[in-house]
Design a protein around this motif. Structure first.
Motif, PDB file in Angstrom:
ATOM      1  N   GLY A 228       1.032  -1.494  -0.434  1.00 33.17           N
ATOM      2  CA  GLY A 228       0.151  -0.351   0.769  1.00 33.17           C
ATOM      3  C   GLY A 228       0.738   0.806   0.464  1.00 33.17           C
ATOM      4  N   SER A 229       1.773   1.381   0.343  1.00 32.14           N
ATOM      5  CA  SER A 229       2.984   2.351   0.538  1.00 32.14           C
ATOM      6  C   SER A 229       3.423   2.619  -1.150  1.00 32.14           C
ATOM      7  CB  SER A 229       4.166   1.426   1.449  1.00 32.14           C
ATOM      8  OG  SER A 229       5.043   1.433   1.069  1.00 32.14           O
ATOM      9  N   HIS A 233      -3.718   6.306  -5.490  1.00 34.71           N
ATOM     10  CA  HIS A 233      -4.803   5.563  -6.101  1.00 34.71           C
ATOM     11  C   HIS A 233      -4.824   6.974  -8.013  1.00 34.71           C
ATOM     12  CE1 HIS A 233      -6.035   9.047  -4.294  1.00 34.71           C
ATOM     13  NE2 HIS A 233      -7.141   9.338  -5.584  1.00 34.71           N
ATOM     14  N   THR A 234      -4.117   7.638  -7.818  1.00 32.13           N
ATOM     15  CA  THR A 234      -3.360   8.696  -9.126  1.00 32.13           C
ATOM     16  C   THR A 234      -2.261   7.804  -9.961  1.00 32.13           C
ATOM     17  OG1 THR A 234      -1.428   9.668  -8.250  1.00 32.13           O
ATOM     18  CG2 THR A 234      -3.992  10.733  -8.591  1.00 32.13           C
ATOM     19  N   GLY A 235      -1.867   6.596  -9.732  1.00 32.93           N
ATOM     20  CA  GLY A 235      -0.845   5.761 -10.263  1.00 32.93           C
ATOM     21  C   GLY A 235       0.532   6.430  -9.466  1.00 32.93           C
ATOM     22  N   PHE A 276      -9.231   5.840 -17.973  1.00 29.57           N
ATOM     23  CA  PHE A 276      -8.398   5.683 -18.270  1.00 29.57           C
ATOM     24  C   PHE A 276      -7.386   7.316 -16.755  1.00 29.57           C
ATOM     25  CE2 PHE A 276      -8.348   4.206 -22.873  1.00 29.57           C
ATOM     26  CZ  PHE A 276      -7.725   3.508 -21.835  1.00 29.57           C
ATOM     27  N   LEU A 277      -6.132   6.579 -16.415  1.00 27.33           N
ATOM     28  CA  LEU A 277      -5.653   7.686 -14.909  1.00 27.33           C
ATOM     29  C   LEU A 277      -5.964   8.850 -15.685  1.00 27.33           C
ATOM     30  CD1 LEU A 277      -3.621   4.802 -13.429  1.00 27.33           C
ATOM     31  CD2 LEU A 277      -5.260   5.845 -12.166  1.00 27.33           C
TER      32      LEU A 277
ATOM     33  N   LEU B 347     -10.673   6.131  -3.226  1.00 24.32           N
ATOM     34  CA  LEU B 347      -9.888   6.215  -4.639  1.00 24.32           C
ATOM     35  C   LEU B 347     -10.601   6.795  -5.473  1.00 24.32           C
ATOM     36  CD1 LEU B 347      -9.255   2.442  -3.574  1.00 24.32           C
ATOM     37  CD2 LEU B 347      -8.306   4.454  -2.591  1.00 24.32           C
ATOM     38  N   LYS B 348     -11.404   6.925  -5.971  1.00 22.83           N
ATOM     39  CA  LYS B 348     -11.835   7.459  -7.281  1.00 22.83           C
ATOM     40  C   LYS B 348     -11.838   6.858  -8.897  1.00 22.83           C
ATOM     41  CE  LYS B 348     -11.190  11.871  -6.101  1.00 22.83           C
ATOM     42  NZ  LYS B 348     -12.680  11.865  -5.197  1.00 22.83           N
TER      43      LYS B 348
END
Lengths: 453, 453
Positions: A228-229, A233-235, A276-277, B347-348
């Protein structure tokens, strides 16, 4: 030999018991080149140790050349004649090892990856021979049979022949990828990769979560915190320093993305994602081609079957990889990923952490100003009447980088396969159009190359 | 019938094709009870649908009783004669289905779980019969053959026979667990459990991380973030509200933990951990027995094999469970876990989340002031000369809770197996000492129960 014959050979290199078929097609290829007037050196590349410990002989590599004129530039063409596995039971509509034409498409394993393009190179040579015109460049060929499993022996052979076979080579060209869209393309970069194992080792045994749950700091919860580190969440990759060396985007490079006829809505539909991101076509392509990425692939040692099991796994190994771009350096990235040890120390865990890395393939990017790229662009314009898209591959194809680094020569990837050819998939194909126009492109490229040198 | 005969039957209920063996040992048990003068009702409990869809007849449940005197208290003894799988190849030192005595230990599958204790109950009845003394309580028996797979049909049978078989029962006793330490114990609670599936569903296909990495919000990174929100590194459950209903620790309850001869250093060594999440013996025991816990068991759908695979899995399902204690309620906990939807919204993500729950077994705790516990404590003192440890089980044994809830009767667990008996493991055993002293304990318990009623 008909153009469909090489497709009949089941030269699946993934299964070493089929390497006899790989040798058979290498021999067919060597004979074909000799019949065309080329000279062939069947280079032995030694042995390989299988995971079982068994040592096996590697299929050889073909080093060939046509008549040489010291006044001309020398082009070395790389290709491979091994293929990915394929069988009807995987969901093929036609026999994967019997080339079948349906509505202008030629279906068969290897049609686009890479037997079709190898044949197209030979046809381009033949086209000059048929008209009794001189080939405008000297042609060398390096054809292997283990590309799909990692080109065992090729790097060592390249080093050994650097002062002989490669000495007079001016350009190396590879046609082993596909266009990004419906338009022809030149490929000038691939991403590198490092693959990481994050092993958390805890109690002596797998425990029952009812009996021990709540008293044990579980390796799985440590691992989830570690994974998780890695990214948000935006990549965005959160490992400190990992993205520091990413080459800045120049205005010239940015402009290259404007010309790519990539359709964002179509790509969403192909991928089956709502978004997509990134928001724009250009940003999505940059994310895939010229920016690094981190993907978490899975966890070994935990419960992965269907159903329920109330286990506290004693040892779990998370697996992730980082795709790398210039000027990132795999050993440096691997060193920075050891930051996971700092994250682990904040967990105050009684468990043991071991972070290891494998693969470590460097990214590759070519100089677009090299005459080879100028020639490639002219050839595309001539044959297709359009500007080629200048693209990269997001995946890791070590050959281009290895050739460039070991020989110091200019390397270009010149694909002729369509974006929907399905290499590595069921119903792999090349269209008759791409096969024929691709052959013309190669012939035109020989000519243009003779002008720029 | 020798005491070792029932151990010869491979009544492994986990494999439904062996349910013939389960019926065979149920019949042996029924015959034995009849030979002792008991009356037996072989209760049909219907059919069961296998995961394959096939419907199979369930082995019956034995309901038995010995001569009844309305002036005496009535004790109902529960036991089971099915076992976990076992074979030499798993690492047994002796044939698991041929009881073998080595240095005072009786090795064999079912020796402690639960054929040995069932026989000990019968021996306790026989001990009164042998001396021609009246059994001081009325004895009923409920013996099943599917405990190891979830006691199919037993709950329904309990409901059906609530007004008949169970009507005159005063106490229900279960001897289907083991001591926590080297000292004898009474067990007054078990934890409940809910099992959760966290499914994140993303792109249409598994993708190559080289091709798509960096442009796709990957289901795995969403899932890692979701699982990472569940608990912190101290083992504290972070799902809002989940621990609100945990019964406060009273001073009386706290004192129970002082008397348990649990050795923290020895337990660390047995578990193979440097430290537990708690610092003292009492805290560790409370964490395992009277506090809730959350364990992450694994992920389905991601790459879980050895080696490397550069995949972006399209769909992944995380699995975790929450062990529950009074006064937590599984449906309420399951509702609170839907909080994961809120975490997911931060997390969108373009992916889809589905959180589902299964199992949902309630926790169980008995009233230690019930006369049954007083009788149990006196019997232990009499036979072993020590105070019994009052313990709980951290795992979920739904039978006790089901009996207590359905019949409204007092339920006690009275183990005779040693803490190192290895139930469910290789080389399961019961010591000759525990087997004989356990029989004496049961006989003494009958007597003490007649005094307290």
């Amino acid at each position: 030999m008909k153009y469909s014959d090489p497709l009949l050979v089941g030269s699946d290199s993934g299964d070493h018991t089929k390497w006899g078929e790989v040798e058979r097609i290498l021999n067919m290829t060597a004979v074909r080149i000799q019949e065309m007037g080329g000279t062939v050196d069947i280079a032995d590349v030694g042995t390989h140790q299988l995971p079982s410990g068994e040592t096996v002989s590697l299929p050889p590599v073909i080093l060939a050349e046509f008549e040489r004129d010291p006044k001309k530039a020398t082009l070395c063409i790389y290709g491979h004649v091994d293929v990915q596995p394929a069988k009807m039971a995987d969901g093929w509509t036609t026999d994967p090892f019997n080339l079948t034409e349906i509505k202008g498409n030629l279906y068969g394993r290897g049609a686009t990856d890479n037997k079709g393009p190898v044949l197209a190179w030979l046809h381009a040579v033949e086209s000059y021979q048929a008209t009794e015109k001189e080939i405008p460049v000297n042609i060398k060929l390096i054809i292997e049979g283990l590309e799909e499993v990692g080109s065992y022996g090729l790097l060592e052979l390249t080093r050994k022949r650097n002062d002989s076979f490669f000495a007079d080579v001016d350009f190396i060209v590879i046609s082993d990828n596909v266009w990004a869209t419906r338009n022809p393309a030149l490929t000038y970069g691939t991403r590198g990769s490092s693959y990481f194992f994050v092993e958390v080792d805890g109690p002596k045994l797998d425990f029952h979560s009812g009996v021990y749950g709540g008293s044990i700091q579980e390796p799985m919860s440590d691992l989830i915190a570690l994974l998780g580190s890695l990214l948000d969440h935006t990549g965005k990759i959160l490992v400190p320093g990992v993205t520091d060396d990413v080459a800045p985007l120049t205005e010239d490079e940015r402009k290259l993305y404007d010309n790519i006829s990539f359709d964002l809505e179509e790509m969403k539909s192909v991928a089956g994602v709502k978004h997509f991101l990134q928001d724009t076509k250009e940003e999505v392509l940059m994310a895939r081609w010229r920016n690094p990425s981190l993907s978490i692939h899975g966890i070994q040692g935990a419960f992965s079957e269907p159903g329920t099991k109330t286990v506290i796994p004693k040892q779990v190994t998370g697996k992730f990889s980082i795709r790398q771009v210039p000027n990132m350096d795999p050993p440096d990235v691997e060193r920075k990923v050891r930051h996971l040890q700092q994250v682990f120390s904040t967990l105050k865990s009684p468990n043991r952490l071991r972070v290891t890395a494998t693969v470590g393939a460097k990214p590759w990017v070519a100089n677009l100003k090299n005459p080879q790229y100028v020639a490639g662009q002219r050839a595309v314009r001539e044959v297709f009447g359009v500007e080629p898209e200048l693209i990269r591959e997001g995946s890791t194809i070590p050959i281009a980088q290895n050739f460039q680094e070991e020989t110091g020569k200019s390397v270009m990837m010149l694909p002729i396969g369509g974006h929907d050819d399905g290499e590595h998939s069921q119903n792999e194909k090349i269209s008759r159009y791409n096969y024929i126009e691709g052959t013309k492109l190669f012939a035109a490229y020989f000519y243009e190359l003779s002008l720029v040198k």
